[in-house]
Design an enzyme around this catalytic site. Sequence first.
Site, PDB file in Angstrom:
ATOM      1  CG  HIS A   1      -2.502   4.011   3.223  1.00 18.73           C
ATOM      2  ND1 HIS A   1      -3.851   3.795   3.375  1.00 18.73           N
ATOM      3  CD2 HIS A   1      -1.936   2.799   3.037  1.00 18.73           C
ATOM      4  CE1 HIS A   1      -4.091   2.496   3.267  1.00 18.73           C
ATOM      5  NE2 HIS A   1      -2.943   1.866   3.077  1.00 18.73           N
TER       6      HIS A   1
ATOM      7  CB  SER B   1      -0.939  -0.001   1.208  1.00 18.35           C
ATOM      8  OG  SER B   1      -1.804  -1.115   1.173  1.00 18.35           O
TER       9      SER B   1
END
Length: 519
Positions: free
Chosen positions: A349, A298
């Site tokens: 993220h 991610s």
Amino acid sequence: MNRVTQELRFWELLYHLVNKEGMRLVHLSKNRDEAWIEDDRQEPYQIIRVVLRDLDWAREFREEVEKAEKRAKEVRRHLGLRQANVVNLIVSLYEPVDSWESEADRPLPFTAGGKKQLRTILMTEGNKEEIMFPMATEWALNETPSFVPLHTAEESEGLLRTLRNEVRRAADKRTEDERNLFLYGKPVLTFILLFSIVGMYMLVEQEGSTTDIRTLIDFGAKFNPLILEGEWWRFFSAMFLHIGFLHLIMNSLALFYLGGAVERIYGTVRFFLIYFIAGLSGSVASFAFNEQVSAGASGAIFGCFGALLYFGVQHRRLFFRTMGMSVLVILGINLTLGFVVPMIDNGAHIGGLVGGFLASAAVNLPRTPFRPARRLFAFAVTAAGIAGLLFYGYSKPQDGTGYLAYAQIGQEYYQEEDYQEARRYLTLAAEGGAETPEVWFLLGNTYAMEGEYEEAGDYYYAALDLDEGFGPAHYNLALVYLEKGDLDTARDSAERAIELEPDNDQFRELTEEIERRMD
């Protein structure tokens, strides 16, 4: 001014705006008598409509203005410039014979700060010089459009063909140049990465389970306690692991689309640097702000978002004409979910997003000026950011949250009746600061199951020191004292357990058993 001369003025104006000033030809009608141009050289952007019309009456002028207003809404929406002002420039042989001035705004600048305004200007052979100079000033043109003297019909036709070809050639070249910005490379590395993470998923599933915390740690998931002990390589290995099939599918799809787009724009070598710098930034941010076990690509994928945002900064109008709003909406949804859903590692993220943007600035887009100072600055900021996160992660006090994974592993071994391994991991959890009553309680159970009641009792008391209202610890203490023959203390512990959980039949049955033995 005859019809050929009128067309010549129309195409001379288009040639100047498109070829010399670098504006973008958005649309040219099939009859080649209406053109829409986007002036995207600098903000505020505006839209220019140049139309070739013979206007005999003011009514026809008014109809042309209304047509421009209606069409302007569609063009604004198509270009993503919903607030842009529009200039409607009509090239005509003559002015209407009746009074028409009241139907048009005079050729003056737009109202300061105004939006979605439309201004119509009528250009004829008699007023073209008067109009062009203020227009050149208002539009910040490099030079005032010039018009050739009147020619014979044959000469005019030849010049018309040349102008048409040059305008079309410039428009096609700009379209091709813009298309090539998205097609610099091929998604070779993207497919290699996809095969790698799918292959790793299959290997982990073969050896254990991608949802099993022990297997994930064994294969290199981000696990702060082991990173603190020197296993720095987990910052990279975690990028190839995924927790469960859904996690794998979601990240694989994102990598396929986002990674493929970034690799096509930046090329394979630049994409390699962006992907792994972003992945490292995401892993380090997760290490600094999240002590839970984590894995996944991610951070690197959010780095692809960062790379697309950097492209948007460098090519703002092209970005928003193509993928801009979709990228921003999807990014916004994912960041919002990261703040709302507790299990999502939003630190990774955001770290990957910022790392990808800075890495893109450091490697720069292909076919752009080198700009060593800017690239060096971006690289320095990236390195300083990663170093700062590492320093914070290694130096911050540990609250024990990261060591709860050891407690979970210990519990799994306990359920498998491997009490020695359970004890080892539960001890690591306790020594790391995960001092929850459940950890000490399970430690006591590992000793009790092997008949070491003295040690078991010590751990049950340790659990009660953390939570005196922990009923199961009182119950197990009663069992320990019952085994040791200390019935009075056993009864006291059992009765305390019942006080805490009066509806627990198991606690009540033990109390009754102790009382029977005492009788």
